[in-house]
Motif scaffolding. Structure first.
Motif, PDB file in Angstrom:
ATOM      1  N   ALA A   1      78.840  39.166  19.816  1.00  0.00           N
ATOM      2  CA  ALA A   1      79.010  40.046  20.978  1.00  0.00           C
ATOM      3  C   ALA A   1      77.719  40.795  21.322  1.00  0.00           C
ATOM      4  O   ALA A   1      77.365  40.928  22.496  1.00  0.00           O
ATOM      5  CB  ALA A   1      80.145  41.026  20.724  1.00  0.00           C
ATOM      6  N   ALA A   2      77.002  41.279  20.323  1.00  0.00           N
ATOM      7  CA  ALA A   2      75.761  42.016  20.570  1.00  0.00           C
ATOM      8  C   ALA A   2      74.698  41.089  21.165  1.00  0.00           C
ATOM      9  O   ALA A   2      73.965  41.484  22.075  1.00  0.00           O
ATOM     10  CB  ALA A   2      75.251  42.650  19.282  1.00  0.00           C
ATOM     11  N   GLN A   3      74.617  39.865  20.670  1.00  0.00           N
ATOM     12  CA  GLN A   3      73.644  38.914  21.203  1.00  0.00           C
ATOM     13  C   GLN A   3      73.982  38.521  22.644  1.00  0.00           C
ATOM     14  O   GLN A   3      73.086  38.359  23.467  1.00  0.00           O
ATOM     15  CB  GLN A   3      73.578  37.666  20.320  1.00  0.00           C
ATOM     16  N   ILE A   4      75.266  38.385  22.941  1.00  0.00           N
ATOM     17  CA  ILE A   4      75.680  38.084  24.320  1.00  0.00           C
ATOM     18  C   ILE A   4      75.258  39.227  25.237  1.00  0.00           C
ATOM     19  O   ILE A   4      74.682  39.002  26.304  1.00  0.00           O
ATOM     20  CB  ILE A   4      77.202  37.833  24.402  1.00  0.00           C
ATOM     21  N   GLU A   5      75.515  40.461  24.815  1.00  0.00           N
ATOM     22  CA  GLU A   5      75.143  41.616  25.626  1.00  0.00           C
ATOM     23  C   GLU A   5      73.627  41.670  25.832  1.00  0.00           C
ATOM     24  O   GLU A   5      73.154  41.906  26.944  1.00  0.00           O
ATOM     25  CB  GLU A   5      75.625  42.899  24.947  1.00  0.00           C
ATOM     26  N   ARG A   6      72.856  41.433  24.778  1.00  0.00           N
ATOM     27  CA  ARG A   6      71.386  41.440  24.900  1.00  0.00           C
ATOM     28  C   ARG A   6      70.926  40.343  25.867  1.00  0.00           C
ATOM     29  O   ARG A   6      70.032  40.557  26.669  1.00  0.00           O
ATOM     30  CB  ARG A   6      70.716  41.230  23.542  1.00  0.00           C
ATOM     31  N   THR A   7      71.551  39.165  25.770  1.00  0.00           N
ATOM     32  CA  THR A   7      71.187  38.060  26.655  1.00  0.00           C
ATOM     33  C   THR A   7      71.477  38.426  28.107  1.00  0.00           C
ATOM     34  O   THR A   7      70.644  38.217  28.989  1.00  0.00           O
ATOM     35  CB  THR A   7      71.942  36.779  26.257  1.00  0.00           C
ATOM     36  N   LEU A   8      72.644  38.992  28.361  1.00  0.00           N
ATOM     37  CA  LEU A   8      73.021  39.354  29.727  1.00  0.00           C
ATOM     38  C   LEU A   8      72.138  40.470  30.294  1.00  0.00           C
ATOM     39  O   LEU A   8      71.954  40.551  31.510  1.00  0.00           O
ATOM     40  CB  LEU A   8      74.496  39.751  29.786  1.00  0.00           C
ATOM     41  N   ASN A   9      71.573  41.309  29.424  1.00  0.00           N
ATOM     42  CA  ASN A   9      70.645  42.352  29.877  1.00  0.00           C
ATOM     43  C   ASN A   9      69.307  41.757  30.304  1.00  0.00           C
ATOM     44  O   ASN A   9      68.542  42.404  31.009  1.00  0.00           O
ATOM     45  CB  ASN A   9      70.421  43.388  28.776  1.00  0.00           C
ATOM     46  N   GLN A  10      69.019  40.530  29.858  1.00  0.00           N
ATOM     47  CA  GLN A  10      67.737  39.895  30.153  1.00  0.00           C
ATOM     48  C   GLN A  10      67.862  38.717  31.117  1.00  0.00           C
ATOM     49  O   GLN A  10      66.856  38.171  31.574  1.00  0.00           O
ATOM     50  CB  GLN A  10      67.102  39.391  28.850  1.00  0.00           C
ATOM     51  N   LEU A  11      69.093  38.295  31.390  1.00  0.00           N
ATOM     52  CA  LEU A  11      69.337  37.103  32.198  1.00  0.00           C
ATOM     53  C   LEU A  11      70.371  37.429  33.261  1.00  0.00           C
ATOM     54  O   LEU A  11      71.397  38.048  32.959  1.00  0.00           O
ATOM     55  CB  LEU A  11      69.869  35.986  31.278  1.00  0.00           C
ATOM     56  N   ASP A  12      70.120  37.034  34.490  1.00  0.00           N
ATOM     57  CA  ASP A  12      71.075  37.259  35.570  1.00  0.00           C
ATOM     58  C   ASP A  12      72.128  36.151  35.503  1.00  0.00           C
ATOM     59  O   ASP A  12      71.986  35.108  36.137  1.00  0.00           O
ATOM     60  CB  ASP A  12      70.359  37.255  36.915  1.00  0.00           C
ATOM     61  N   ALA A  13      73.148  36.376  34.666  1.00  0.00           N
ATOM     62  CA  ALA A  13      74.163  35.355  34.416  1.00  0.00           C
ATOM     63  C   ALA A  13      75.476  36.024  34.031  1.00  0.00           C
ATOM     64  O   ALA A  13      75.540  37.236  33.840  1.00  0.00           O
ATOM     65  CB  ALA A  13      73.699  34.419  33.300  1.00  0.00           C
ATOM     66  N   GLN A  14      76.502  35.190  33.906  1.00  0.00           N
ATOM     67  CA  GLN A  14      77.806  35.624  33.400  1.00  0.00           C
ATOM     68  C   GLN A  14      78.137  34.779  32.181  1.00  0.00           C
ATOM     69  O   GLN A  14      77.963  33.553  32.210  1.00  0.00           O
ATOM     70  CB  GLN A  14      78.898  35.416  34.437  1.00  0.00           C
ATOM     71  N   ALA A  15      78.620  35.417  31.138  1.00  0.00           N
ATOM     72  CA  ALA A  15      79.077  34.675  29.960  1.00  0.00           C
ATOM     73  C   ALA A  15      80.485  34.155  30.244  1.00  0.00           C
ATOM     74  O   ALA A  15      81.306  34.856  30.833  1.00  0.00           O
ATOM     75  CB  ALA A  15      79.091  35.574  28.734  1.00  0.00           C
ATOM     76  N   ILE A  16      80.741  32.920  29.846  1.00  0.00           N
ATOM     77  CA  ILE A  16      82.092  32.375  29.965  1.00  0.00           C
ATOM     78  C   ILE A  16      82.854  32.825  28.723  1.00  0.00           C
ATOM     79  O   ILE A  16      82.443  32.527  27.603  1.00  0.00           O
ATOM     80  CB  ILE A  16      82.071  30.839  30.067  1.00  0.00           C
ATOM     81  N   PRO A  17      83.963  33.555  28.892  1.00  0.00           N
ATOM     82  CA  PRO A  17      84.698  34.060  27.735  1.00  0.00           C
ATOM     83  C   PRO A  17      85.189  32.924  26.833  1.00  0.00           C
ATOM     84  O   PRO A  17      85.558  31.847  27.314  1.00  0.00           O
ATOM     85  CB  PRO A  17      85.889  34.809  28.349  1.00  0.00           C
ATOM     86  N   ALA A  18      85.200  33.180  25.519  1.00  0.00           N
ATOM     87  CA  ALA A  18      85.609  32.168  24.539  1.00  0.00           C
ATOM     88  C   ALA A  18      87.034  31.676  24.784  1.00  0.00           C
ATOM     89  O   ALA A  18      87.361  30.537  24.456  1.00  0.00           O
ATOM     90  CB  ALA A  18      85.478  32.730  23.123  1.00  0.00           C
ATOM     91  N   GLU A  19      87.880  32.505  25.392  1.00  0.00           N
ATOM     92  CA  GLU A  19      89.279  32.115  25.634  1.00  0.00           C
ATOM     93  C   GLU A  19      89.477  31.397  26.975  1.00  0.00           C
ATOM     94  O   GLU A  19      90.588  31.013  27.321  1.00  0.00           O
ATOM     95  CB  GLU A  19      90.201  33.331  25.529  1.00  0.00           C
ATOM     96  N   HIS A  20      88.404  31.205  27.736  1.00  0.00           N
ATOM     97  CA  HIS A  20      88.505  30.525  29.027  1.00  0.00           C
ATOM     98  C   HIS A  20      88.992  29.091  28.816  1.00  0.00           C
ATOM     99  O   HIS A  20      88.561  28.413  27.882  1.00  0.00           O
ATOM    100  CB  HIS A  20      87.144  30.529  29.727  1.00  0.00           C
ATOM    101  N   PRO A  21      89.889  28.584  29.676  1.00  0.00           N
ATOM    102  CA  PRO A  21      90.437  27.232  29.508  1.00  0.00           C
ATOM    103  C   PRO A  21      89.376  26.117  29.516  1.00  0.00           C
ATOM    104  O   PRO A  21      89.585  25.065  28.924  1.00  0.00           O
ATOM    105  CB  PRO A  21      91.396  27.060  30.688  1.00  0.00           C
TER     106      PRO A  21
END
Length: 98
Positions: A5-25
């Motif tokens: 979770a911390a790495q995802i947050e750090r990545t999103l702070n540096q990249l204009d993107a959206q993370a696909i949630p792990a529970e996404h179909p």
């Protein structure tokens, strides 16, 4: 590379993107196609983070790798292609001083 979770947050702070949630179909299909990763959607399409292989970085840095590009301008569907490393590098090290 699967990010915490911390790495995802750090990545999103540096990249204009959206993370696909792990529970996404779609995650199960993506994992069958591309492996066990944390997936992101950005302006260019579907991407992942892969560790930068270097003794100096010690797994702290990750390069953004594009796996699929948007098929059209509406960004409604993706066209998979060979993984393409980009010039974008993110710092994955978490700052515990908060």
């Amino acid at each position: 590379m699967k990010l915490n979770a911390a790495q995802i947050e750090r990545t999103l702070n540096q990249l204009d993107a959206q993370a696909i949630p792990a529970e996404h179909p779609a995650i199960s299909k993506l994992e069958r196609l591309f492996g066990d990763h944390t997936y992101f959607l950005d302006n260019s399409g579907l991407c992942i983070v892969e560790p930068v292989e270097s003794e100096q970085t010690d797994g702290r840095l990750g390069v953004i790798v594009n796996l699929a590009s948007w098929a059209d301008e509406s960004a409604g569907s993706l066209q998979p292609h060979e993984p393409e490393p980009t010039e974008l590098v993110v710092d994955l090290e978490t700052d515990l001083r908060h």
